[in-house]
Design a protein around this motif. Structure first.
Motif, PDB file in Angstrom:
ATOM      1  N   LEU A  68       0.819  -1.227   0.000  1.00  0.00           N
ATOM      2  CA  LEU A  68       0.000   0.000   0.000  1.00  0.00           C
ATOM      3  C   LEU A  68       0.844   1.264   0.000  1.00  0.00           C
ATOM      4  O   LEU A  68       0.402   2.319  -0.444  1.00  0.00           O
ATOM      5  CB  LEU A  68      -0.864   0.046   1.277  1.00  0.00           C
ATOM      6  N   GLU A 115       2.237   5.582   3.744  1.00  0.00           N
ATOM      7  CA  GLU A 115       1.265   6.655   3.978  1.00  0.00           C
ATOM      8  C   GLU A 115      -0.171   6.110   3.976  1.00  0.00           C
ATOM      9  O   GLU A 115      -0.982   6.491   4.818  1.00  0.00           O
ATOM     10  CB  GLU A 115       1.434   7.696   2.875  1.00  0.00           C
ATOM     11  N   GLU A 116      -0.456   5.240   3.017  1.00  0.00           N
ATOM     12  CA  GLU A 116      -1.802   4.667   2.930  1.00  0.00           C
ATOM     13  C   GLU A 116      -2.086   3.787   4.152  1.00  0.00           C
ATOM     14  O   GLU A 116      -3.182   3.805   4.714  1.00  0.00           O
ATOM     15  CB  GLU A 116      -1.939   3.813   1.653  1.00  0.00           C
ATOM     16  N   TYR A 117      -1.066   3.002   4.555  1.00  0.00           N
ATOM     17  CA  TYR A 117      -1.224   2.114   5.726  1.00  0.00           C
ATOM     18  C   TYR A 117      -1.553   2.956   6.960  1.00  0.00           C
ATOM     19  O   TYR A 117      -2.412   2.592   7.764  1.00  0.00           O
ATOM     20  CB  TYR A 117       0.065   1.315   5.934  1.00  0.00           C
ATOM     21  N   LYS A 123      -3.156   5.567   7.199  1.00  0.00           N
ATOM     22  CA  LYS A 123      -4.525   6.127   7.206  1.00  0.00           C
ATOM     23  C   LYS A 123      -5.528   5.160   7.835  1.00  0.00           C
ATOM     24  O   LYS A 123      -6.639   5.533   8.171  1.00  0.00           O
ATOM     25  CB  LYS A 123      -4.965   6.449   5.763  1.00  0.00           C
TER      26      LYS A 123
END
Ligand code: L3W
Ligand code: SF4
Length: 441
Positions: free
Chosen positions: A221, A224-226, A228
């Motif tokens: 991911l 940064e996405e993780y 979130k």
């Protein structure tokens, strides 16, 4: 419904084997990671906010960045699979059903750390799992993901599985390293931390199974996405092993935004308490963390729903909160006796103490014997104070956290259930014939 990152493919037939794992996107994160630099990978893990899933919740990226890199000295990754905390069985599930997720996480992590020789130290009682792991290692090797010159990148990695011999203390990282070196599993004084002086005095990162498995979705991911997913400093998903008086014991993946109440009562998770019994208490993070009575468990100090995450479970410190710990979630219904439960834990810690420190070696034995006396209806009111005194002298005065882990459950039981201890003392005849839970709650 919680987002699934680790268990999303757990239901797929044959996922234990390379072919099905690969067909469902397995090892794509290794291919991605090997195109990045080790420094970029460490940055991704730092950005993800991932915290160690073994119990302490230490930031993984920070631990990795502490790894010493002296010229010419090999470094190692050691996976702590010595899952022995009572109530905790999430790593077993991962290793048994999706072993390639751990192997994939280890390849990425070893590359990021500059380790060419990595280990899985697994508890001896998980006697059937090393074969599963070794098969996964062989399959990964046969497909070019382990061994020499992985995917033509010049990166070499070998992974070895080492079985423990049944000692809880070998889950403490330095005791584990001693045992891996072939010695008695006695914890070492820290500092130096393993990141500086670990296996054979070489820089070593010791991480829990679930922590290393979580590296795969982080790379898939992006950090940064993780980050979130989840809330605050509780990013990503967490595996919870749920047991005790619940309708649906098992391993669940949660995204750390759900409430404790939802986790206990929703059909997606524990499915409530059998036979319509009332919730009495819960130990949410493995046997080492403080027990909380129902009223404090479901709400934080400002009356908000308590959430299944690091910050919310700890709200109010140990006076009104507890810890996420290893995610071993144990529910007690109204029939359970806290004195008996605490005595059983005290016996466990006394048995598992390595004996190096006097407060732990002697104190755990004293706590067990006093609890046994109270449970058997032979206690006095002074025994409660003595018990409190002993636990307070263990906490913070030992080489490793086993001392604290033995003291905290006793302190919490007295703090929140003193009336129950007193009932045992005031009703010696009754408590020889029935549980406090049945009689006094
Ligand atoms: C480099 C520094 N590294 C800290 C590293 C340290 C370790 C990690 C956390 O105990 C807890 C315990 C049990 N430079 C560092 C550094 N590190 N400062 O960070 O360290 P620490 O000392 O906070 O904890 P720990 O010794 O790892 C673990 C609790 O977990 N627990 C136990 C669960 C047992 C299982 C099981 O059976 N699988 O999970 C449950 O709550 O009581 O408090 O790596 O090296 N300056
Ligand atoms: Fe051993 Fe207990 Fe001391 Fe840990 S606290 S080193 S288990 S005696």
């Amino acid at each position: 419904m919680s987002r699934k990152l680790l268990l999303k493919n757990a239901h797929i037939e044959g996922i234990r084997f390379f072919e099905a794992y690969r067909k469902n996107g397995g090892y794509a994160a290794v291919e991605k990671a090997l195109r990045m630099t080790p420094e970029e990978l460490v940055e991704q893990v730092k950005t993800s906010g991932l915290r160690g899933r073994g119990g302490a919740g230490f930031p993984t990226g920070m631990k990795w960045s502490f790894l010493a890199k002296p010229e010419g000295v090999p470094r190692h990754l050691v996976v702590n699979a010595d899952e022995s905390e009572p109530g905790t069985f999430k790593d077993r599930y991962l290793m048994e059903y999706i072993p390639h997720l751990l192997i994939e996480g280890m390849i990425i992590s070893s590359f990021a750390l500059g380790a060419n020789l990595s280990f899985i130290y697994i508890r001896g009682e998980y006697s059937w799992i090393p074969d599963i792991l070794e098969q996964a290692i062989e399959e990964a090797k046969a497909n070019g993901f382990l061994g020499k010159n992985i995917l033509g990148t010049g990166f070499d990695l070998e992974i070895f599985v080492q079985r423990g011999a049944g000692a809880y203390i070998c889950g403490e990282e330095t005791a584990l390293l001693e045992s891996l070196e072939g010695k008695r599993g006695n914890p070492r004084l820290k500092p130096p931390f393993p990141a500086v002086k670990g296996l054979w005095e070489r820089p070593t990162v010791v991480n829990n199974v679930e922590t290393i498995a979580a590296i795969v979705p982080i790379i898939e991911l992006g950090g940064e996405e993780y980050a979130k997913i989840g809330v605050g400093k509780s990013t990503g998903t967490k595996l919870i092993s749920a047991c005790g008086n619940i309708n649906k014991p098992g391993v669940y993946e949660i995204d750390m935004t759900i409430s404790v109440e939802e986790f206990i009562y929703s059909d997606e998770y524990c499915g409530g308490i059998p036979n319509g019994k009332r919730l009495k208490a819960c130990i949410p993070g493995g046997s080492s963390v403080p027990i909380l009575p129902a009223n404090l468990l479901l709400k934080t100090m400002n009356g908000e729903p308590r959430l299944m995450n690091y910050e919310s479970l700890a709200d109010g410190g140990f006076a009104t909160g507890t810890m996420m710990g290893s995610g071993g979630f144990e529910v007690l219904d109204e029939d359970q006796c806290v004195v008996k439960h605490t005595m059983s834990l005290a016996r466990f810690y006394n048995h598992e103490s390595c004996g190096q420190c006097t407060p732990c070696r002697e104190g755990t034995g004293w706590m067990y014997r006093i609890l046994q006396k109270i449970e058997n209806g032979q206690g006095t009111m002074q025994d409660i104070d003595l018990l409190w005194d002993i636990q307070s002298k263990i906490e913070g005065n030992t080489i490793c956290p086993l001392g604290d882990a033995a003291a905290w459950p006793v302190a919490a039981a007295i703090r929140h259930f003193r009336d129950e201890f007193e009932w045992h003392i005031l009703n010696p005849e009754l408590c020889r014939t029935q549980n406090y839970g049945l009689a006094g709650y």
